[in-house]
Design a protein around this motif. Structure first.
Motif, PDB file in Angstrom:
ATOM      1  N   GLY B 170       0.823  -1.211   0.000  1.00 52.49           N
ATOM      2  CA  GLY B 170       0.000   0.000   0.000  1.00 52.49           C
ATOM      3  C   GLY B 170       0.852   1.253   0.000  1.00 52.49           C
ATOM      4  N   LEU B 171       1.898   1.237   0.814  1.00 51.97           N
ATOM      5  CA  LEU B 171       2.801   2.400   0.853  1.00 51.97           C
ATOM      6  C   LEU B 171       3.467   2.615  -0.505  1.00 51.97           C
ATOM      7  CD1 LEU B 171       4.473   4.615   2.305  1.00 51.97           C
ATOM      8  CD2 LEU B 171       6.027   2.820   3.089  1.00 51.97           C
ATOM      9  N   GLU B 172       3.933   1.538  -1.112  1.00 56.25           N
ATOM     10  CA  GLU B 172       4.589   1.682  -2.421  1.00 56.25           C
ATOM     11  C   GLU B 172       3.622   2.220  -3.471  1.00 56.25           C
ATOM     12  OE1 GLU B 172       6.529  -2.043  -3.281  1.00 56.25           O
ATOM     13  OE2 GLU B 172       7.960  -1.774  -1.628  1.00 56.25           O
ATOM     14  N   LEU B 173       2.375   1.777  -3.412  1.00 51.78           N
ATOM     15  CA  LEU B 173       1.367   2.298  -4.334  1.00 51.78           C
ATOM     16  C   LEU B 173       1.168   3.804  -4.110  1.00 51.78           C
ATOM     17  CD1 LEU B 173      -1.137  -0.682  -4.102  1.00 51.78           C
ATOM     18  CD2 LEU B 173      -0.085   0.147  -6.231  1.00 51.78           C
ATOM     19  N   LEU B 174       1.045   4.196  -2.857  1.00 53.00           N
ATOM     20  CA  LEU B 174       0.892   5.618  -2.533  1.00 53.00           C
ATOM     21  C   LEU B 174       2.035   6.436  -3.090  1.00 53.00           C
ATOM     22  CD1 LEU B 174      -0.214   6.037   1.197  1.00 53.00           C
ATOM     23  CD2 LEU B 174      -1.420   6.775  -0.864  1.00 53.00           C
ATOM     24  N   LEU B 175       3.251   5.897  -2.936  1.00 56.72           N
ATOM     25  CA  LEU B 175       4.436   6.644  -3.358  1.00 56.72           C
ATOM     26  C   LEU B 175       4.583   6.716  -4.873  1.00 56.72           C
ATOM     27  CD1 LEU B 175       7.043   5.490  -0.653  1.00 56.72           C
ATOM     28  CD2 LEU B 175       5.678   7.582  -0.689  1.00 56.72           C
ATOM     29  N   MET B 186      -6.562   0.018  -4.069  1.00 57.88           N
ATOM     30  CA  MET B 186      -7.146   0.873  -3.027  1.00 57.88           C
ATOM     31  C   MET B 186      -7.254   0.115  -1.709  1.00 57.88           C
ATOM     32  SD  MET B 186      -7.518   3.856  -4.162  1.00 57.88           S
ATOM     33  CE  MET B 186      -8.433   4.543  -2.775  1.00 57.88           C
ATOM     34  N   ARG B 187      -7.592  -1.162  -1.801  1.00 51.96           N
ATOM     35  CA  ARG B 187      -7.695  -1.959  -0.565  1.00 51.96           C
ATOM     36  C   ARG B 187      -6.330  -2.095   0.113  1.00 51.96           C
ATOM     37  NH1 ARG B 187     -11.514  -5.054  -3.720  1.00 51.96           N
ATOM     38  NH2 ARG B 187      -9.890  -6.548  -4.257  1.00 51.96           N
ATOM     39  N   LEU B 188      -5.284  -2.263  -0.680  1.00 54.78           N
ATOM     40  CA  LEU B 188      -3.934  -2.360  -0.101  1.00 54.78           C
ATOM     41  C   LEU B 188      -3.525  -1.032   0.537  1.00 54.78           C
ATOM     42  CD1 LEU B 188      -2.163  -4.452  -2.907  1.00 54.78           C
ATOM     43  CD2 LEU B 188      -2.685  -5.225  -0.579  1.00 54.78           C
ATOM     44  N   ILE B 189      -3.850   0.046  -0.145  1.00 54.64           N
ATOM     45  CA  ILE B 189      -3.525   1.365   0.404  1.00 54.64           C
ATOM     46  C   ILE B 189      -4.227   1.571   1.744  1.00 54.64           C
ATOM     47  CG2 ILE B 189      -3.900   3.858   0.057  1.00 54.64           C
ATOM     48  CD1 ILE B 189      -3.300   3.384  -2.936  1.00 54.64           C
ATOM     49  N   GLU B 190      -5.488   1.107   1.796  1.00 49.76           N
ATOM     50  CA  GLU B 190      -6.228   1.286   3.047  1.00 49.76           C
ATOM     51  C   GLU B 190      -5.616   0.449   4.178  1.00 49.76           C
ATOM     52  OE1 GLU B 190     -10.509   1.636   2.700  1.00 49.76           O
ATOM     53  OE2 GLU B 190     -10.681   0.853   4.751  1.00 49.76           O
ATOM     54  N   LYS B 191      -5.051  -0.693   3.842  1.00 47.52           N
ATOM     55  CA  LYS B 191      -4.360  -1.487   4.876  1.00 47.52           C
ATOM     56  C   LYS B 191      -3.204  -0.679   5.462  1.00 47.52           C
ATOM     57  CE  LYS B 191      -6.245  -5.763   4.638  1.00 47.52           C
ATOM     58  NZ  LYS B 191      -5.975  -6.726   3.557  1.00 47.52           N
ATOM     59  N   HIS B 192      -2.587   0.137   4.610  1.00 46.26           N
ATOM     60  CA  HIS B 192      -1.470   0.953   5.086  1.00 46.26           C
ATOM     61  C   HIS B 192      -1.949   2.159   5.896  1.00 46.26           C
ATOM     62  CE1 HIS B 192       2.431   2.888   5.235  1.00 46.26           C
ATOM     63  NE2 HIS B 192       1.874   4.001   4.802  1.00 46.26           N
ATOM     64  N   ILE B 262       5.626 -10.524   2.375  1.00 43.60           N
ATOM     65  CA  ILE B 262       5.031 -11.259   3.503  1.00 43.60           C
ATOM     66  C   ILE B 262       6.005 -11.345   4.677  1.00 43.60           C
ATOM     67  CG2 ILE B 262       4.286 -13.568   4.216  1.00 43.60           C
ATOM     68  CD1 ILE B 262       2.990 -13.860   1.441  1.00 43.60           C
ATOM     69  N   LEU B 263       7.274 -11.599   4.375  1.00 41.38           N
ATOM     70  CA  LEU B 263       8.258 -11.808   5.449  1.00 41.38           C
ATOM     71  C   LEU B 263       8.850 -10.501   5.960  1.00 41.38           C
ATOM     72  CD1 LEU B 263      10.175 -14.867   3.932  1.00 41.38           C
ATOM     73  CD2 LEU B 263       8.608 -14.916   5.900  1.00 41.38           C
ATOM     74  N   TYR B 264       8.957  -9.493   5.102  1.00 42.75           N
ATOM     75  CA  TYR B 264       9.716  -8.304   5.495  1.00 42.75           C
ATOM     76  C   TYR B 264       8.940  -6.987   5.431  1.00 42.75           C
ATOM     77  CZ  TYR B 264      13.574 -11.587   5.340  1.00 42.75           C
ATOM     78  OH  TYR B 264      14.380 -12.665   5.576  1.00 42.75           O
ATOM     79  N   GLY B 265       7.698  -7.037   4.987  1.00 42.51           N
ATOM     80  CA  GLY B 265       6.913  -5.800   4.900  1.00 42.51           C
ATOM     81  C   GLY B 265       6.469  -5.344   6.286  1.00 42.51           C
ATOM     82  N   GLY B 266       6.543  -4.055   6.559  1.00 39.10           N
ATOM     83  CA  GLY B 266       6.197  -3.557   7.901  1.00 39.10           C
ATOM     84  C   GLY B 266       4.827  -2.901   7.970  1.00 39.10           C
ATOM     85  N   GLU B 267       4.451  -2.523   9.188  1.00 42.26           N
ATOM     86  CA  GLU B 267       3.245  -1.734   9.471  1.00 42.26           C
ATOM     87  C   GLU B 267       1.921  -2.446   9.211  1.00 42.26           C
ATOM     88  OE1 GLU B 267       3.833   2.791   8.959  1.00 42.26           O
ATOM     89  OE2 GLU B 267       4.865   1.885   7.260  1.00 42.26           O
ATOM     90  N   ASP B 268       1.906  -3.783   9.330  1.00 45.37           N
ATOM     91  CA  ASP B 268       0.612  -4.463   9.230  1.00 45.37           C
ATOM     92  C   ASP B 268      -0.103  -4.524  10.571  1.00 45.37           C
ATOM     93  OD1 ASP B 268       0.276  -5.376   6.440  1.00 45.37           O
ATOM     94  OD2 ASP B 268       2.231  -6.266   6.838  1.00 45.37           O
ATOM     95  N   TYR B 269       0.659  -4.412  11.649  1.00 48.07           N
ATOM     96  CA  TYR B 269       0.082  -4.441  12.995  1.00 48.07           C
ATOM     97  C   TYR B 269      -0.780  -5.670  13.250  1.00 48.07           C
ATOM     98  CZ  TYR B 269       2.411  -0.106  13.064  1.00 48.07           C
ATOM     99  OH  TYR B 269       3.408   0.823  12.969  1.00 48.07           O
TER     100      TYR B 269
END
Ligand SMILES: Nc1ncnc2c1ncn2[C@@H]1O[C@H](COP(=O)(O)OP(=O)(O)O)[C@@H](O)[C@H]1O
Ligand SMILES: Nc1ncnc2c1ncn2[C@@H]1O[C@H](COP(=O)(O)OP(=O)(O)O)[C@@H](O)[C@H]1O
Ligand SMILES: Cc1ncc(C[n+]2csc(CCOP(=O)(O)OP(=O)(O)O)c2C)c(N)n1
Ligand SMILES: Cc1ncc(C[n+]2csc(CCOP(=O)(O)OP(=O)(O)O)c2C)c(N)n1
Lengths: 317, 317
Positions: B170-175, B186-192, B262-269
């Motif tokens: 989501g962050l990469e899409l935003l950027l 949009m759903r991925l962005i909202e996860k971020h 999946i292994l290294y992406g951050g901010e999923d909480y």
């Protein structure tokens, strides 16, 4: 509309209205030096204060040890102003990648000295990178009685715990960017860079103060919170205001009006509070600077009579 | 020596050694998702997390309401990871003078929505002017049992509460700064921008988790804290890792390696935690992604066997 046009207090007013507090355990929410909750009969205090580079300090103009000391002291000051003792701290820092480790190490050493002095621990924190140095400390304290800003009633005595105005003079000296300073100037600078919270008064404040605030934004600015929240008139007797001899020399040397410093200078972290007449003598080292009356507003009294004081204080916005 | 060369965790290590904790009421100091104190038999939790402009978010790329929501959620996440419920918050803000009031108003509205959702109040704060927007939230929570990072033992099952990797996508899409996005994007962005703390799992975590951490820096990065503090070996079974269908589409579309996300992406909480085998079934919606063994290190297991995982995670410095 820009936040600047609301001013710091206009902004806080609006923001705190958005956050509805809906919790019977909250004894004091927004509007005082600390928030207060009742945890099974214990009154716990919450406060926080930040030191932000270029807004609260300039790197190179304050020793990191002093900065760490100041960060802890200004937070302890808010806890004591509510009658309490600090118990635990939590620190959040932002730090530019290029910062020397020795700088932040110094800050932590100064913090640790202050923690030893005031007798509590910082037990957690958070770290991020930032453009400017951010030092944000949050404290939890405890009190047996919450001393509010709004507790003053007519017929009380206004007490001040020590000299005011010195810190602002110290800041101005620092900003002169001089190679060397006179001894009295160094003492003023130290009042600015290494303030002491009046933890020595904690027990007396907790027992006897009817209202209290710590002076971060200037004596009059902070008194105006007591005035407004208590709904009384405050009268300051000009000749009772304590005058620091170093500040006197400073004002002579630089042609400044000393009462501008005493009344409006910020960051001294003294306490100003009201007590019942019969309790005045318990505060031996404090100055009786005035009294409360029925009415409203803040006035200064000198040989010519009573004059309303301009209610300005330091505002961030 | 610059702080950058120490790295975030190297720096924290040194700083926390300077702050000696000397208080018998402190149950857990540095090193976990929250600090913990014993207040007359009650276990109180302390945590704090910041959202700093240009480091955690970019103005104009996140709705202020989402930012306020995220600020609260990421803090609640740390409390839940220790088994607890949030009780009170204290917010410290820094805001440039030229900021539109509507922006900070939106942040507070989003915060208030999240406070309603998680059922607690922010009861105080502090305001300063700054160059970049600073939103620093401190929470005090409460738990009946402190669930540590270091509680894992051999023979336990590793559970993951949900999908990981989406927030980074989501962050990469935003950027990418695009005018429009597909629905799955949009759903991925909202996860971020609008993560949800797993407060729904609080009671189960408090009762049954042996160790737990919330995933802010990436699954492997955060698992490595459990690994090191528990002193066990962690084995992740690659085919058990949950794969979000939107993330799959994202990785296909942009030619990315999905396991890197999946292994290294951050901010999923999400939460990753260990439980005794017999308790696994209580966590119905969680994924069994592996197990603990005697030994050390983190390994991934696929059809070809066991491979050590590179232990990298997001670091601020
Ligand atoms: N600047 C700091 N000063 C003191 N303690 C810190 C600081 N930064 C982090 N800590 C402590 O170090 C530990 C690890 O922090 P961190 O990995 O950031 O936790 P989290 O990922 O849950 O925010 C925590 O116990 C935290 O309280
Ligand atoms: N950004 C904010 N959000 C919520 N409450 C705030 C904020 N800033 C200040 N407050 C609250 O407003 C009141 C006045 O704050 P302030 O005058 O800054 O106190 P102090 O001078 O003691 O730091 C306090 O109760 C404080 O908790
Ligand atoms: C470089 C610099 N510029 C200006 C000041 C003056 N100054 C900064 S904050 C402040 C008042 C205290 O504000 P804060 O610490 O935010 O306390 P609060 O009002 O929140 O209690 C003053 C007088 C300073 N200390 N340093
Ligand atoms: C503009 C921008 N750049 C980078 C990131 C990525 N990012 C920032 S913080 C972070 C990890 C979480 O850090 P933090 O919120 O400080 O939590 P902690 O590690 O303290 O739990 C990530 C992946 C982002 N969200 N936004």
């Amino acid at each position: 509309m820009k936040v600047k046009s609301l001013g710091e207090f206009g902004l806080i007013d609006r923001l705190t209205k958005i956050l509805r507090i809906d919790d019977p355990d909250v004894v004091v929410g927004f509007g005082d030096d600390c928030a207060c909750v009742n945890l099974d009969g214990k009154l716990m205090l919450f406060t926080g204060d930040i030191q932000l580079e270029n807004h609260h300090f300039i790197k190179g103009k304050i020793k990191p040890e002093d900065l760490g000391w100041k960060l802890v002291s200004i937070n302890v000051s808010d806890i004591v102003a509510c009658g309490g003792k600090p118990r635990w701290g939590f620190i959040s820092i932002g730090i530019p990648e290029s910062t020397e480790y020795s700088f932040i190490e110094g800050v932590y050493k100064g913090m640790n000295d202050a923690l030893d002095r005031y007798g509590f621990s910082v037990i957690g924190g958070n770290t991020t990178s930032s453009e400017e140095i951010i030092l944000d400390l949050f404290l939890v304290g405890e009190t047996e009685r919450f001393v509010p800003r709004g507790g003053a009633e007519e017929g009380e005595v206004i007490l001040l715990s020590g000299f005011t105005g010195c810190s602002r003079a110290g800041l101005e000296l620092l900003l002169m960017d001089r190679e060397s300073y006179e001894d009295f100037e160094m003492r003023l600078i130290e009042k600015h860079t290494r303030p002491e919270a009046r933890y020595d008064l904690q027990n007396l404040i907790q027992r006897y103060a009817r209202s209290c605030i710590d002076i971060s934004d200037g004596l009059v600015g902070d008194l105006s919170h007591i005035q407004k929240m208590s709904g009384v008139k405050l009268v300051i007797e000009k000749d009772k205001l304590p005058v620091d001899p170093d500040l006197e020399r400073f004002c002579k040397k630089y042609g400044k009006d000393i009462y501008d410093y005493i009344l409006y200078g910020g960051e001294d972290y003294q306490l100003v509070f009201t007590v019942n007449k019969q309790d005045t003598e318990k505060f031996k080292d404090c100055f009786k600077i005035g009294y409360t009356e029925k009415g409203s507003g803040i006035f200064i009294k000198d040989e010519k009579g009573l004059k309303p004081l301009k209610e300005r204080g330091f505002e961030h916005l």
